[in-house]
Design an enzyme around this catalytic site. Structure first.
Site, short mmCIF file in Angstrom:
data_model
loop_
_atom_site.label_atom_id
_atom_site.label_comp_id
_atom_site.label_asym_id
_atom_site.label_seq_id
_atom_site.Cartn_x
_atom_site.Cartn_y
_atom_site.Cartn_z
N MET A 297 -12.14 4.45 4.82
CA MET A 297 -10.79 4.87 5.79
C MET A 297 -11.26 5.00 7.49
O MET A 297 -12.32 5.32 7.64
CB MET A 297 -10.82 6.79 5.83
CG MET A 297 -9.55 6.51 4.67
SD MET A 297 -8.47 5.59 4.61
CE MET A 297 -7.22 6.73 5.59
N SER B 49 1.96 0.25 11.26
CA SER B 49 2.85 0.30 12.31
C SER B 49 3.12 -1.08 12.96
O SER B 49 3.45 -1.56 13.49
CB SER B 49 2.23 0.74 13.63
OG SER B 49 2.07 2.50 12.93
N GLY C 96 -3.70 11.01 6.81
CA GLY C 96 -2.89 11.90 6.49
C GLY C 96 -1.25 11.60 7.82
O GLY C 96 -0.50 11.94 7.34
N PHE C 97 -1.69 10.29 8.88
CA PHE C 97 -0.70 10.29 9.31
C PHE C 97 -1.06 8.75 9.85
O PHE C 97 -1.82 8.28 10.03
CB PHE C 97 -0.76 10.91 10.75
CG PHE C 97 -1.12 12.52 10.38
CD1 PHE C 97 0.43 13.02 11.23
CD2 PHE C 97 -1.61 13.04 11.20
CE1 PHE C 97 0.46 14.61 10.84
CE2 PHE C 97 -1.65 14.37 10.45
CZ PHE C 97 -0.37 15.06 10.71
N GLY C 98 0.55 7.92 9.99
CA GLY C 98 0.24 6.72 10.42
C GLY C 98 0.01 6.69 11.86
O GLY C 98 0.32 7.26 12.92
N GLY C 99 -0.04 5.57 12.66
CA GLY C 99 0.23 5.26 14.07
C GLY C 99 -1.17 5.36 14.72
O GLY C 99 -1.11 5.44 15.68
N GLY D 52 -6.51 2.46 9.05
CA GLY D 52 -5.91 2.85 9.63
C GLY D 52 -6.68 1.93 10.78
O GLY D 52 -7.41 1.96 11.28
N HIS E 205 1.14 -1.39 0.25
CA HIS E 205 0.01 -0.45 0.10
C HIS E 205 0.80 1.18 -0.47
O HIS E 205 1.23 1.35 0.75
CB HIS E 205 -1.16 -0.05 1.61
CG HIS E 205 -1.91 0.94 1.03
ND1 HIS E 205 -3.31 0.90 0.54
CD2 HIS E 205 -1.89 2.59 1.79
CE1 HIS E 205 -3.95 1.79 0.51
NE2 HIS E 205 -3.34 2.97 1.91
N MET F 298 0.82 11.64 -0.66
CA MET F 298 0.28 12.84 0.18
C MET F 298 1.06 14.25 -0.42
O MET F 298 1.73 13.68 -0.61
CB MET F 298 0.47 13.11 1.19
CG MET F 298 -0.06 11.66 2.12
SD MET F 298 0.66 11.24 3.67
CE MET F 298 -0.34 10.18 4.19
#
Length: 220
Positions: free
Chosen positions: A137, A198, A142-145, A176, A30, A34
């Site tokens: 989603m 993660s 926009g952000f991992g973790g 997500g 994946h 961005m």
């Protein structure tokens, strides 16, 4: 069969080839693209995707988190060097979603649409025939973790019901906060592809985590 797509956003950017090889038992890789506008971060672009395509042993699942994604479709496709399985755009980022999906289909790859947590599934009602994949989603993009948003589980179920009523066999993908525990919830709701970052790349044994995620299919 349940498919697993490790999110390269959670990999070590200084050792991308090494980390790509560590998830060779996955179904897809994946790739989050961005632009710093649709989402705050900037990640991979066509030059990096071209290098990834050269070394990946599995197909690419490209997720465009960018405004006006039609601007980059040709460059992304060319960079993929025949390794791209699907290109997914955000419904919220397309002024003319139907036209954008047609452009993707013209590239002869699968077309997907991603929905942010607050975007209703009904927004896809009139483009369903063009969809090979719907990406729900389960965090804000926009952000991992990030932590998994449990309130998105009914939305996955609603997506599955909508596809069944329409007689359309699009795949449902979730992205997500996916780990061996949350995967059971989303698979039970109808998900067929799990994106995990993660949980996989943060492990010392990512291939074992991929195998463990696949066990979520047993809850069906």
């Amino acid at each position: 069969m349940l498919k697993i797509a490790p999110s390269l956003l959670a990999a070590d950017f200084a050792c991308l080839k090494h980390d790509i090889m560590r998830v060779a038992n996955a179904d897809y890789l994946h790739i989050d693209v961005m632009d710093g506008q649709f989402v705050p971060n900037i990640s991979f672009g066509p030059p990096v995707i071209a290098h990834i395509a050269r070394v990946t042993p599995v197909p690419l699942d490209v997720h465009l988190m960018i405004e006006e994604p039609e601007r980059l479709l040709g460059d992304i496709f060319a960079a993929g060097r025949g390794k791209i399985d699907c290109i997914t755009v955000h419904a919220e980022a397309c002024q003319h979603l139907h036209r954008t999906l047609q452009l993707i289909k013209n590239l002869e790859v699968k077309a997907g649409v991603a929905l942010n947590p607050a975007t209703p599934v009904s927004d896809l009602r009139y483009v369903l025939p063009l969809l090979d994949r719907i990406l729900v989603m389960t965090v804000n993009p926009g952000f991992g973790g990030q932590d998994f948003l449990g309130e998105t589980v009914p939305k996955i179920r609603e997506t599955a019901q909508m596809l069944e009523l329409a007689g359309i066999a699009s795949e449902i993908e979730v992205d997500g906060g996916i780990d061996p525990e949350t995967s059971k919830l989303v698979v039970a709701a109808g998900a067929g592809i799990l994106v995990a970052g993660s949980a996989i790349f943060g492990s010392t044994h990512p291939q074992l985590v991929i195998d463990e995620l696949r066990k979520a299919a047993e809850v069906k």
